[in-house]
Design an enzyme around this catalytic site. Sequence first.
Site, PDB file in Angstrom:
ATOM      1  N   HIS A   1      -7.497  -5.763  -0.128  1.00 42.41           N
ATOM      2  CA  HIS A   1      -6.266  -4.986  -0.093  1.00 42.41           C
ATOM      3  C   HIS A   1      -5.290  -5.571   0.937  1.00 42.41           C
ATOM      4  O   HIS A   1      -5.604  -5.671   2.120  1.00 42.41           O
ATOM      5  CB  HIS A   1      -6.624  -3.536   0.267  1.00 42.41           C
ATOM      6  CG  HIS A   1      -5.484  -2.581   0.251  1.00 42.41           C
ATOM      7  ND1 HIS A   1      -4.783  -2.265  -0.896  1.00 42.41           N
ATOM      8  CD2 HIS A   1      -4.922  -1.843   1.247  1.00 42.41           C
ATOM      9  CE1 HIS A   1      -3.847  -1.372  -0.603  1.00 42.41           C
ATOM     10  NE2 HIS A   1      -3.915  -1.104   0.686  1.00 42.41           N
TER      11      HIS A   1
ATOM     12  N   SER B   1       0.831  -1.200   0.000  1.00 43.45           N
ATOM     13  CA  SER B   1       0.000   0.000   0.000  1.00 43.45           C
ATOM     14  C   SER B   1       0.870   1.258   0.000  1.00 43.45           C
ATOM     15  O   SER B   1       1.655   1.460  -0.922  1.00 43.45           O
ATOM     16  CB  SER B   1      -0.961  -0.043   1.188  1.00 43.45           C
ATOM     17  OG  SER B   1      -1.996   0.902   1.046  1.00 43.45           O
TER      18      SER B   1
ATOM     19  N   GLU C   1     -10.037  -4.813  -5.773  1.00 40.12           N
ATOM     20  CA  GLU C   1      -9.729  -3.672  -4.916  1.00 40.12           C
ATOM     21  C   GLU C   1      -9.585  -2.393  -5.729  1.00 40.12           C
ATOM     22  O   GLU C   1      -9.271  -2.413  -6.921  1.00 40.12           O
ATOM     23  CB  GLU C   1      -8.472  -3.931  -4.089  1.00 40.12           C
ATOM     24  CG  GLU C   1      -7.181  -4.082  -4.870  1.00 40.12           C
ATOM     25  CD  GLU C   1      -5.972  -4.099  -3.951  1.00 40.12           C
ATOM     26  OE1 GLU C   1      -5.877  -3.200  -3.092  1.00 40.12           O
ATOM     27  OE2 GLU C   1      -5.121  -4.994  -4.095  1.00 40.12           O
TER      28      GLU C   1
END
Length: 299
Positions: A271, A147, A241
């Site tokens: 995610h 991320s 996602e």
Amino acid sequence: MSLQLTLINLLIRWQVKRKFRKNPDVNLLRPLMKQMEPRASKLPQDISVEYLNLGTVPAERLTAPGGRDDAAFLYIHGGGFVAGSPLTHRPLTWRLAKDIGIPVYAIDYRLAPEHCFPAGLDDCVTAYKALLDKGIPAKSILVGGDSAGGNLTLALTLRLKAEGLPLPAALICLSPATDMTGGGESHRANAESDAMFVPEMVGSLMPVYCPGVDERDPFVSPLFGDVTGFPPTLFQAGEGEMLRDDSVRMADALKAAGVETSIEVWPKVWHVWQLNADMLPEAREAITHIVRFARQHIA
């Protein structure tokens, strides 16, 4: 698709997405991820942890019996640049240390809003240089993250390239955020299928992380950087996602630049599902793919 995947997906939607529907503020990630620490931070008895500094950056060094000391995996945790810690990511990092057989250095970089861009990226550069100063050659260093940590992994490599420093052996990016303009179609098309996030969160991130900075700045949005000469890179992302296209488009850019690139788009997962390896077969399988890639490229 495992039964665990179905059940955890429903649980995440209830515990996370429901809250973001009511309040789509990225800062909500900090209390949510802080709640993860007591459970996530537990380690198997055969995993050793050492707390240290890489330059000025706090870090933990995870090792398993029989591992080698002449290599390193610099891991940069996710959390929207405002949350997360080495503790929240131990379900992944200890497995990487054990299965790859090298120390994992998980850094505790500075977070926004207290420390805006480029503080966190500066910490990543400092930590990488400290590994070089330890005598670990770049060809024996892996860099990876998820991320926001995937974003910093790519931005770090752009910084190293700009400074003329040796690049790591390989990069591992798990659902990285690569385009802060939100230009990927999946940001909209996957608004409902994403188990965690809502599109409105994107607007709350830039003012917190990098106020006043151009959202196309390559050190903020690596998709717009010159990736020529990058090391081999692995991407893993979930098909449903919102950040899926951040991986797909970044992988396309790397391939166009002649970089050895692997991308895996997994169905039905959320995610950074790799963090659920304690319970999820699909997470453990994804980690085996990461380990295989890492072993192929580490000197």
